[in-house]
Enzyme design. Structure first.
Site, short mmCIF file in Angstrom:
data_model
loop_
_atom_site.label_atom_id
_atom_site.label_comp_id
_atom_site.label_asym_id
_atom_site.label_seq_id
_atom_site.Cartn_x
_atom_site.Cartn_y
_atom_site.Cartn_z
N ASN A 1 -66.88 -3.25 -46.79
CA ASN A 1 -67.81 -2.14 -46.52
C ASN A 1 -67.23 -1.15 -45.52
O ASN A 1 -67.94 -0.33 -44.95
CB ASN A 1 -69.16 -2.68 -46.02
CG ASN A 1 -69.03 -3.46 -44.72
OD1 ASN A 1 -67.94 -3.57 -44.15
ND2 ASN A 1 -70.13 -4.00 -44.23
N GLU B 1 -69.73 -2.71 -38.00
CA GLU B 1 -70.36 -2.49 -39.29
C GLU B 1 -70.71 -1.01 -39.49
O GLU B 1 -70.77 -0.24 -38.51
CB GLU B 1 -71.64 -3.34 -39.36
CG GLU B 1 -71.41 -4.84 -39.24
CD GLU B 1 -70.83 -5.48 -40.51
OE1 GLU B 1 -70.21 -4.78 -41.33
OE2 GLU B 1 -71.02 -6.70 -40.67
#
Ligand code: GLP
Length: 245
Positions: free
Chosen positions: A136, A143
């Site tokens: 991702n 993140e």
């Protein structure tokens, strides 16, 4: 960003290891930023071979690891501490007090993050930071959505990252939910960054890195703002994507 395409994962690993070993020999008190995950394991294997064959010494080298799971004992087979010991540290002549890995079991995790940054400031900057790429777009454990100004901090791992890393654990539920990671700004403070990209599962992320915009929704895109980034990518990444080498 300087991009090197290698014909195989083996060649990627050799390329990265040769470069780093050469830098360690040139600058014996170099500060290395190290990564875990499957991608750098081949590089570590070649660094060990080099240590035996060329006697590259790590006696004065300092290392900072990117991240560590929260809640795992150092001795847990899945802690990044164990990973680093197994893949590198127990085989080379590095001094224990020159190894920095966040302590995911610290009594006060916020203080642990502050101390880690302090140590980075005191002993850094990192000369060469090795990075892998999350599916991702995460780097370290930063993140999507993480501020580009972030320093070492506590993160809640996304379900996709926990799923991607579940292969190392008995099951998904055993993957820790949180981790400590160097922040994006901490990573960007390195003088030089080497990003390793291997495997078909990274093709989409690699394409987005090359052609997408710089955005906090895709953490690795920040690397486009760094003056000295080398990307080493194996061809399996290219085969799966529309990128032509
Ligand atoms: C983990 C690590 C990252 C690593 C990423 C990719 O989440 N925290 O530092 O780069 O996974 O791992 P792999 O190389 O196994 O694909």
């Amino acid at each position: 960003m300087d991009i090197i395409h290698t014909p195989s994962y083996e060649a990627l690993s050799q390329e990265a290891a040769s470069y780093i070993a050469k830098q360690v020999r040139t600058n014996p008190d170099i500060v290395l930023g190290l990564a875990t995950g499957s991608t750098p394991t081949g590089m570590y294997k070649h660094l060990l071979e080099d240590h035996i064959i060329h006697k590259t010494s790590y006696e004065n080298v300092t290392t900072f690891n990117l991240d560590e799971y929260i809640g795992l004992k150092k001795t847990d087979p899945n802690s990044y501490y164990t990973f680093m010991r197994k893949h590198l540290f127990q085989h080379i002549n590095i001094k224990k007090d020159k190894i920095y890995i966040p302590d995911g079991l610290a009594g006060n995790l916020a203080t642990e993050c502050e101390n880690y940054e302090e140590n980075l400031k005191k002993n850094g900057p990192v000369d060469i930071q090795v990075l892998g790429l999350g599916e991702n777009g995460h780097i370290g454990f930063n993140e999507p959505g993480t501020s580009f100004h972030s320093r070492t901090h506590i993160v809640e791992l996304t379900e996709s990252t926990r799923t991607a890393n579940a292969r190392f654990f008995p099951g998904f539920d055993d993957v820790p939910t949180h981790a400590i990671t160097m922040g994006i700004a901490s990573i960007m403070s390195a003088k030089e960054i080497i990003l390793l990209v291997a495997g078909k599962n990274k093709a989409k992320a690699f394409e987005q890195l090359l052609y997408g915009e710089v955005s906090e929704s895709f953490p690795a895109s920040v690397l486009k703002k760094h003056p000295c980034v080398k990307i080493i990518a194996d061809t399996s990444v290219l085969e799966e994507s529309s990128i032509i080498a």
